[in-house]
Motif scaffolding. Structure first.
Motif, PDB file in Angstrom:
ATOM      1  N   ALA A 366       8.526  -0.262  -3.715  1.00 41.23           N
ATOM      2  CA  ALA A 366       9.451   0.764  -3.223  1.00 41.23           C
ATOM      3  C   ALA A 366       8.800   1.602  -2.128  1.00 41.23           C
ATOM      4  CB  ALA A 366       9.913   1.655  -4.371  1.00 41.23           C
ATOM      5  N   ALA A 367       7.525   1.904  -2.283  1.00 39.83           N
ATOM      6  CA  ALA A 367       6.813   2.672  -1.259  1.00 39.83           C
ATOM      7  C   ALA A 367       6.724   1.866   0.039  1.00 39.83           C
ATOM      8  CB  ALA A 367       5.424   3.056  -1.763  1.00 39.83           C
ATOM      9  N   TYR A 368       6.426   0.589  -0.086  1.00 41.90           N
ATOM     10  CA  TYR A 368       6.363  -0.279   1.097  1.00 41.90           C
ATOM     11  C   TYR A 368       7.716  -0.313   1.802  1.00 41.90           C
ATOM     12  CZ  TYR A 368       5.319  -4.437   3.917  1.00 41.90           C
ATOM     13  OH  TYR A 368       5.125  -5.315   4.962  1.00 41.90           O
ATOM     14  N   ASN A 369       8.784  -0.301   1.034  1.00 40.98           N
ATOM     15  CA  ASN A 369      10.134  -0.354   1.588  1.00 40.98           C
ATOM     16  C   ASN A 369      10.449   0.850   2.474  1.00 40.98           C
ATOM     17  OD1 ASN A 369      12.825  -1.612   1.661  1.00 40.98           O
ATOM     18  ND2 ASN A 369      13.481   0.208   0.552  1.00 40.98           N
ATOM     19  N   VAL A 370       9.764   1.968   2.245  1.00 37.07           N
ATOM     20  CA  VAL A 370      10.010   3.155   3.074  1.00 37.07           C
ATOM     21  C   VAL A 370       8.815   3.473   3.972  1.00 37.07           C
ATOM     22  CG1 VAL A 370      11.698   4.119   1.483  1.00 37.07           C
ATOM     23  CG2 VAL A 370       9.297   4.770   1.240  1.00 37.07           C
ATOM     24  N   GLY A 371       7.922   2.496   4.171  1.00 39.51           N
ATOM     25  CA  GLY A 371       6.933   2.648   5.220  1.00 39.51           C
ATOM     26  C   GLY A 371       5.490   2.816   4.837  1.00 39.51           C
ATOM     27  N   VAL A 372       5.149   2.734   3.541  1.00 39.46           N
ATOM     28  CA  VAL A 372       3.755   2.910   3.117  1.00 39.46           C
ATOM     29  C   VAL A 372       3.091   1.548   3.004  1.00 39.46           C
ATOM     30  CG1 VAL A 372       2.211   3.813   1.332  1.00 39.46           C
ATOM     31  CG2 VAL A 372       4.361   4.998   1.841  1.00 39.46           C
ATOM     32  N   ASP A 373       1.961   1.356   3.682  1.00 40.51           N
ATOM     33  CA  ASP A 373       1.294   0.060   3.626  1.00 40.51           C
ATOM     34  C   ASP A 373       0.676  -0.177   2.249  1.00 40.51           C
ATOM     35  OD1 ASP A 373      -1.797   0.690   3.766  1.00 40.51           O
ATOM     36  OD2 ASP A 373      -0.836   1.985   5.259  1.00 40.51           O
ATOM     37  N   ILE A 374       0.476  -1.430   1.922  1.00 46.64           N
ATOM     38  CA  ILE A 374       0.030  -1.808   0.578  1.00 46.64           C
ATOM     39  C   ILE A 374      -1.353  -1.251   0.274  1.00 46.64           C
ATOM     40  CG2 ILE A 374      -0.523  -3.769  -0.915  1.00 46.64           C
ATOM     41  CD1 ILE A 374       1.560  -5.383   0.627  1.00 46.64           C
ATOM     42  N   THR A 375      -2.240  -1.250   1.256  1.00 46.08           N
ATOM     43  CA  THR A 375      -3.596  -0.738   1.037  1.00 46.08           C
ATOM     44  C   THR A 375      -3.562   0.733   0.653  1.00 46.08           C
ATOM     45  OG1 THR A 375      -4.492  -2.334   2.616  1.00 46.08           O
ATOM     46  CG2 THR A 375      -5.859  -0.423   2.083  1.00 46.08           C
ATOM     47  N   THR A 376      -2.754   1.508   1.357  1.00 42.56           N
ATOM     48  CA  THR A 376      -2.636   2.939   1.039  1.00 42.56           C
ATOM     49  C   THR A 376      -2.011   3.137  -0.335  1.00 42.56           C
ATOM     50  OG1 THR A 376      -2.442   3.528   3.380  1.00 42.56           O
ATOM     51  CG2 THR A 376      -1.606   5.125   1.776  1.00 42.56           C
TER      52      THR A 376
END
Length: 549
Positions: A366-376
């Protein structure tokens, strides 16, 4: 505006009260059960709490009464509210009208894991610098020197920013708001599920089992409410859910117009990634998001996003042209955008349990879906401390650990104990369980209760007065069956053979006395209830410290 909340110490209504304070309203409230941690949060925020539901609490008249779903016709305070024509609304409707209308709502739904997953996602977004609002039905644990994170997670709700700046200074994105999407009804005058008011753009569907037997006839009735929510998600939104969850797939089969990401915990078998469906292993090539365990207890795992799977795994009801995130310009903000088909990073955290790995995986997606990269996202969860009442260590006395957990459904009891046994290797684990939810009190899950606690070395069930079914008889029969079947010694090797593995006691005092007599150094006691459990937590710690214990 002066708002009075009836049922203010419930997890949802208490968090709502904090948001109302943040909006500048004067907030008072009433509740029959006032206990920490929610009562403490509210008092710190300047909310005045009245014990009980008295007509006098509505005098002088507030500008608006927010009515909790525990309120019923026939209660003096409700009849007074209606007879005098006071303005009133439900909690979900108040939230929708006052906060959610202008936001990108990310809703976390399902029978289990809503609070934990919502908290994880909120933590990830704020760690990544996104000022998201949230309403969590619990109290986050904060173990960081970051002053911003300390401030944001000081309470169980936070307003966040209404809009977010973008690289294009001529435009702005709607601010994000994260919320537990509870299927329980809203109020005596609105019997729809709460989440129908939220109109989310992104939805996590964690799981779906029969629960809330006091308002739902069967699983099909709950699936109907979930279907109503899915009908509201735009085609540019996103649904995130575990793969091959029959109850969820059946719900989607009624109609879905939004692209779907599916998740799974996988393992390497014969050179290929596979995931478990029941007792069988299935090929994972069409799974969008995968977690591979590094440690068996879930304390370390690798997360991977398979972009090739994403192009083909959406529900057949969704058109491929809509398979994009509703804020697609957020892709430009990610540092891990790559031409490679698979993106990955690892989590090394203080949490444990397969259920928490599942929760983390959907939160990262869900975080990736709104712009947060996987590493972060993985780095954020590696610094995540958890939430109160989810395997929270509340004390240690004479090398006896005491944990508090919110589990109140057989599945949650089982997954909590599974995580505890894997993490607390070498310790005897005691499960102390209060069947407090309405579904438990009705005996709907009685056939699966004993089995849900089988991983514990000892289990003490609390049978309160007025329980509508025979808990003692159910557990005694389970003990007889266990003895007859001679269960695997790996489960019961720490069990004192002179005592039944599971017992039923009719008072908190008796439970504390039993534990003080039988618990030993190197034991772990896990207390499970969705209520205050008559203050057993501190009472037990005090009793264990007594020289006579």
């Amino acid at each position: 505006m002066h708002i009075h909340i009836l049922g203010i110490c419930g997890t949802f209504m208490g968090s709502l009260a904090l948001l109302a304070r943040g909006l500048g309203h004067t907030v008072t409230g009433s509740d029959a059960n006032v206990y920490p941690p929610m009562s403490t949060q509210l008092e710190r925020a300047g909310v005045i709490i009245n014990e009980g539901y008295l007509v006098q609490h509505l005098q002088p008249a507030p500008d608006l009464v927010v009515v909790g779903n525990a309120m019923k016709r026939g209660m003096d305070v409700i009849e007074y509210m209606l007879d005098t024509g006071l303005r009133y609304t439900s909690g979900p409707q108040f939230l929708s009208e006052q906060v959610l209308q202008s936001r990108h709502v990310i809703a976390v739904a399902g029978t289990h894991g809503k609070t934990t997953t919502t908290t994880m996602l909120a933590w990830i977004l704020h760690y990544a610098g996104i000022d998201a609002g949230f309403l969590i039905g619990g109290v986050p644990l904060v173990n960081t020197t970051d002053e911003h994170l300390q401030q944001v997670f000081a309470h169980s709700s936070y307003l966040g920013a209404e809009s977010l700046e973008t690289a294009d200074t001529q435009s702005a994105l709607d601010g994000y708001f994260l919320i537990e999407a509870d299927e329980y009804d809203c109020a005596f005058f609105d019997k729809r599920s709460k989440f129908v008011h939220y109109r989310p753009r992104t939805v996590i569907l964690n799981n779906l089992e029969f629960d809330h037997a006091d308002i739902f006839a069967d699983l099909n009735a709950i699936q109907t409410q979930f279907h109503h929510m899915l009908r509201m998600i735009p085609s540019t939104g996103r649904i995130i859910m575990p793969a091959q969850t029959a109850s969820l797939e059946d719900t989607l089969a009624r109609g879905v117009w939004t692209p779907v990401w599916r998740t799974a915990i996988t393992e390497q078998q014969a050179g290929a990634n596979k995931y478990k469906q029941g007792e069988n292993l299935k090929e994972a090539e069409n799974i969008d998001w995968q977690a591979e365990l590094i440690n068996e207890d879930g304390s370390q795992f690798k997360v991977s996003f398979n972009q090739n799977a994403s192009s083909s795994s959406s529900s057949s009801s969704s058109s491929s042209s809509s398979n994009s995130n509703s804020n697609s310009n957020n892709d430009n903000n990610r540092s891990d955008t790559s031409s490679d088909a698979q993106l990955s990073a690892s989590v090394d955290w203080s949490m444990s349990g397969i259920h928490n790995v599942n929760n983390a995986l959907v939160a990262i997606a869900a975080a990736y879906n709104v712009g947060v990269d996987i590493t972060t996202a993985c780095a954020a969860l590696s610094a995540f401390a958890g939430i109160k009442r989810r395997m929270e260590l509340i004390g240690e006395v004479n090398d006896i650990l005491v944990f508090d957990d919110f589990a109140h459904h057989p599945t949650a009891i089982n997954t909590t104990l599974d995580g505890a046994k894997k993490k607390l290797t070498g310790r005897r684990v005691w499960a102390i369980i209060e069947p407090r939810s309405n579904t438990m009190k009705m005996g709907i899950h009685q056939d699966s209760l004993a089995q849900s606690a089988v991983l514990a070395d000892h289990t003490l069930w609390y049978e309160p007065a007025g329980l509508e079914w025979g808990l003692r008889e159910v557990i005694e029969q389970a003990n007889l069956n266990t003895t007859a079947n001679n269960v695997d010694e790996s489960i019961s090797e720490n069990t004192d053979s002179r005592q039944p593995k599971q017992q039923v006691l009719s008072s908190v005092e008796a439970i504390i006395e039993y534990l003080c007599t039988h618990a030993q150094a190197n034991d772990a006691i896990v207390i499970m209830s969705n209520g205050g459990f008559e203050g057993i937590h501190q009472r037990l710690l005090t009793a264990l410290q007594s020289p006579s214990a």
